[in-house]
Design an enzyme around this catalytic site. Structure first.
Site: not given
Length: 200
Positions: A102, A127
């Site tokens: 992330s 993501h």
């Protein structure tokens, strides 16, 4: 009772003037090494930023190494670290050990070009931006607009540092997207896999 995550190893250094104890992170900082080994939040970001600024002041021409083993975290805290990395004069080399996920992936790819690394068994993960909101419908709408704005910032950073198209970044980060170290090289997130040199 002391929990393991609160234990910081100490290192004793001996010199002509006697012995001196350093916590391991202070000793690494003397070698211009910063270790990001936790979830990213405001407190962690403040510590990393303070270390970056200190090392910039100490020697603006000497590289800094940022080792990353982090599941990601708060976007605003991560962006504060990212902006500081881009602002300071020393080149920041980034090294993924274990996992960069992330927001940590954004920091990993934001290292100085040619100086972004991962260890052979590292995992890199991307993501969509995530967040939550509660309250009145209008408040939720405002929060949703803000997370979309932050997501656009992150995607533009990934485009800038990987050389991928916006369409590919949007497609690949729409759901959880895991890469091996080799795949991260091919994607442009890192430049090289660090290996121990073979003995000749």
């Amino acid at each position: 009772m002391i929990s393991p995550e609160n234990v910081v190893p100490m290192v004793i250094e001996s010199s002509a003037r006697g012995e001196r104890a350093f916590d391991i992170y202070s000793l690494l900082l003397k070698e211009r090494i910063i270790f990001l080994g936790s979830q990213i939040n405001d407190q962690v970001a403040n510590l990393v930023i303070a270390q970056l600024l200190f090392l910039d002041r100490e020697d603006p021409d000497k590289d800094i190494s940022l080792y990353i083993h982090s599941p990601g975290g708060v976007i605003s805290a991560g962006l504060a670290m990212y902006d500081t990395m881009q602002l300071i004069r020393p080149k920041v080399s980034t090294i993924c050990v274990g996992v960069a996920a992330s927001m940590a992936t954004v920091l990993l790819c934001a290292g100085a070009k040619g100086k972004r690394y991962a260890l052979p068994n590292a995992t890199i993960h991307m993501h969509q931006a995530m967040g939550g909101a509660q309250g009145q419908a209008s408040d939720i709408e405002i929060a949703a607009r803000e997370i979309m704005r932050q997501q656009d910032i992150l995607r533009n950073i990934l485009v800038k540092h990987t050389g991928q198209t916006m369409e590919k970044i949007v497609h690949d980060s729409d759901r959880d997207y895991y890469l091996s170290a080799q795949q991260a090289v091919e994607y442009g997130l890192i430049d090289e896999i660090l290996q121990k040199p073979e003995n000749k």
